[in-house]
Design a protein around this motif. Structure first.
Motif, PDB file in Angstrom:
ATOM      1  N   GLY A   1     -32.681  98.446 -38.504  1.00  0.00           N
ATOM      2  CA  GLY A   1     -31.203  98.568 -37.833  1.00  0.00           C
ATOM      3  C   GLY A   1     -30.314  99.207 -38.836  1.00  0.00           C
ATOM      4  N   ALA A   2     -30.397  99.429 -40.205  1.00  0.00           N
ATOM      5  CA  ALA A   2     -29.588 100.039 -41.129  1.00  0.00           C
ATOM      6  C   ALA A   2     -29.961 101.482 -41.028  1.00  0.00           C
ATOM      7  N   VAL A   3     -31.325 101.956 -40.687  1.00  0.00           N
ATOM      8  CA  VAL A   3     -31.699 103.287 -40.743  1.00  0.00           C
ATOM      9  C   VAL A   3     -31.143 104.028 -39.475  1.00  0.00           C
ATOM     10  N   VAL A   4     -31.306 103.185 -38.115  1.00  0.00           N
ATOM     11  CA  VAL A   4     -30.648 103.530 -36.963  1.00  0.00           C
ATOM     12  C   VAL A   4     -29.227 103.842 -36.993  1.00  0.00           C
ATOM     13  N   ARG A   5     -28.480 102.962 -37.893  1.00  0.00           N
ATOM     14  CA  ARG A   5     -27.014 103.112 -38.328  1.00  0.00           C
ATOM     15  C   ARG A   5     -26.868 104.423 -39.000  1.00  0.00           C
ATOM     16  N   SER A   6     -27.743 104.733 -40.020  1.00  0.00           N
ATOM     17  CA  SER A   6     -27.528 105.785 -40.903  1.00  0.00           C
ATOM     18  C   SER A   6     -27.717 107.175 -40.089  1.00  0.00           C
ATOM     19  N   ILE A   7     -28.919 107.141 -39.292  1.00  0.00           N
ATOM     20  CA  ILE A   7     -28.905 108.383 -38.397  1.00  0.00           C
ATOM     21  C   ILE A   7     -28.076 108.578 -37.500  1.00  0.00           C
ATOM     22  N   GLY A   8     -27.585 107.483 -36.938  1.00  0.00           N
ATOM     23  CA  GLY A   8     -26.281 107.553 -35.663  1.00  0.00           C
ATOM     24  C   GLY A   8     -25.016 107.985 -36.256  1.00  0.00           C
TER      25      GLY A   8
ATOM     26  N   SER B   1     -33.707  92.227 -31.862  1.00  0.00           N
ATOM     27  CA  SER B   1     -33.413  91.055 -32.459  1.00  0.00           C
ATOM     28  C   SER B   1     -32.165  90.730 -33.163  1.00  0.00           C
ATOM     29  N   PRO B   2     -31.739  89.695 -33.220  1.00  0.00           N
ATOM     30  CA  PRO B   2     -30.396  89.430 -34.087  1.00  0.00           C
ATOM     31  C   PRO B   2     -30.436  90.127 -35.543  1.00  0.00           C
ATOM     32  N   GLU B   3     -31.681  90.088 -36.081  1.00  0.00           N
ATOM     33  CA  GLU B   3     -31.643  90.572 -37.403  1.00  0.00           C
ATOM     34  C   GLU B   3     -31.510  92.214 -37.096  1.00  0.00           C
ATOM     35  N   PHE B   4     -32.235  92.855 -36.319  1.00  0.00           N
ATOM     36  CA  PHE B   4     -31.842  94.393 -36.385  1.00  0.00           C
ATOM     37  C   PHE B   4     -30.454  94.609 -35.715  1.00  0.00           C
ATOM     38  N   LEU B   5     -29.657  93.764 -34.814  1.00  0.00           N
ATOM     39  CA  LEU B   5     -28.222  94.096 -34.613  1.00  0.00           C
ATOM     40  C   LEU B   5     -27.393  93.903 -35.898  1.00  0.00           C
ATOM     41  N   HIS B   6     -27.859  92.865 -36.709  1.00  0.00           N
ATOM     42  CA  HIS B   6     -27.035  92.680 -38.054  1.00  0.00           C
ATOM     43  C   HIS B   6     -27.335  93.846 -38.951  1.00  0.00           C
ATOM     44  N   GLY B   7     -28.372  94.399 -38.950  1.00  0.00           N
ATOM     45  CA  GLY B   7     -28.636  95.489 -39.749  1.00  0.00           C
ATOM     46  C   GLY B   7     -27.718  96.791 -39.374  1.00  0.00           C
TER      47      GLY B   7
END
Length: 348
Positions: free
Chosen positions: A163-170, A282-288
């Motif tokens: 999730g954090a990687v997807v956020r950084s790329i986005g 998952s909730p963890e992905f959304l949290h990340g």
């Protein structure tokens, strides 16, 4: 049959190059006759004088041939080339090598963790030279190939990191929507609705040309009828559509943490929710990921449209790759359910 919006931009120009070297001696052995050891040696010596490729392994089943090179200096490199001319590919797959080179360069320059370093790229447009991309390998093992057990906590941690990687790329944005090579050439779309409908229509044209049996009128009807939901996307974000594939997620076998992401060929400028990981996050992905994108009123419709697109893409790829298996049947079942749900929805 006319495209949904009447026009689909295409281009053969590519404004970005790391290094442009003659590849006539390496092109034919790499693509048509299998790997040529001496050709690999000449290529890597131009980057690492005195070093040699000690072992070369080719990844089976990839449309774009991929070779793994183990170097005498301890480095591991990955060389990806264009597919052979006889390989059937979808229209939106024509510029995958250019896409990956552009995205890798951008993310590496921005210091995004877990991105393999691009070393050389050459994208010629005329035979007999072939395009190639040479990059560093990421240490670790693909999530799809792990031989060690993962606990529930391990998987939750992996989801948070992804999730954090997807956020950084986005966080990377552009001035236009659409495929990476189109936007780089200045012929992207002004709105996401235009870009997505064009992308979807191109895929359905490829499917129709291959005589694939699909409910095209129904798909087009729902896409156009609900397309107003796409207008909520006003900023073109960098999206790697296939980022959630287990084969694209590299783990450190010792720490069981994400060490990197590979394969950026599915990248485009559009809606972050287009990424496959938002299909059932998952909730963890959304949290990340750390965003409330899925709380927007239009999000459920957008997610369904994107999921429908991915189902059609899976079916089309099965035909274009001449693959056998259960993936097509599974995709058809999912598509049927998606269309049934779309038929019950209205927007706004």
């Amino acid at each position: 049959m006319e495209p949904l919006l009447g026009y689909m931009p295409t281009t053969t120009t590519y404004p970005f190059t790391f290094c442009n070297i003659a590849m006539s001696s390496i092109a034919k052995p790499l693509v048509d006759q299998g790997p040529d050891f001496s050709a690999f040696q000449r290529l890597v010596r131009s980057l690492f004088p005195g070093a040699q490729a000690q072992n070369i392994r080719m990844l089976e089943g990839s449309v774009y041939p991929i070779h793994f090179l183990q170097m005498s200096n301890g480095l591991e490199l990955v060389l990806k080339t264009r597919p052979i001319s006889a390989t059937p590919i979808l229209r939106n797959e024509r510029y995958l090598l250019e896409t990956e080179a552009t995205v890798l360069s951008l993310l590496w320059q921005r210091g995004i963790d877990g991105i393999p370093q691009p070393l050389k790229v050459d994208i010629p447009h005329y035979p007999p030279r072939t395009g190639y991309l040479l990059r560093n390998s990421i240490k670790g093992v693909a999530l799809s190939e792990i031989s060690f057990p993962l606990t529930s906590d391990d998987r939750k941690s992996i989801d948070r990191q992804l999730g954090a990687v997807v956020r950084s790329i986005g966080r990377q944005t552009a001035s236009q929507f659409g495929l990476v090579h189109s936007v780089a050439s200045g012929v992207g779309w002004r709105t996401w609705k235009q870009a997505f409908l064009s992308l979807f229509d191109s895929l359905m044209w490829d499917s129709e040309n291959a005589f694939i049996s699909l409910p095209y009128p129904e798909i087009r009807q729902h896409a156009i009828r609900l397309s107003a939901a796409l207008d909520d996307v006003v900023v073109p974000h960098l999206v790697v559509v296939d980022i959630g594939k287990p084969s694209h997620i590299i783990l450190d076998p010792n720490t069981k943490q994400v060490s990197g992401i590979v394969d950026f060929t599915s990248a485009l400028w559009g809606d972050p929710l287009m990424a496959d990981v938002f299909g059932s996050p998952s909730p963890e992905f959304l949290h990340g990921f750390g965003s409330d994108l899925m709380d927007v009123k239009s999000a459920p419709i957008r997610l369904l449209l994107y999921s429908c697109y991915r189902s059609v893409l899976k079916i089309a790829r099965q035909y274009y790759r001449n693959r056998e298996g259960d993936e097509e049947l599974a995709a058809r079942r999912v598509l049927t359910a998606q269309l049934a749900t779309l038929s019950t929805l209205e927007y706004p």
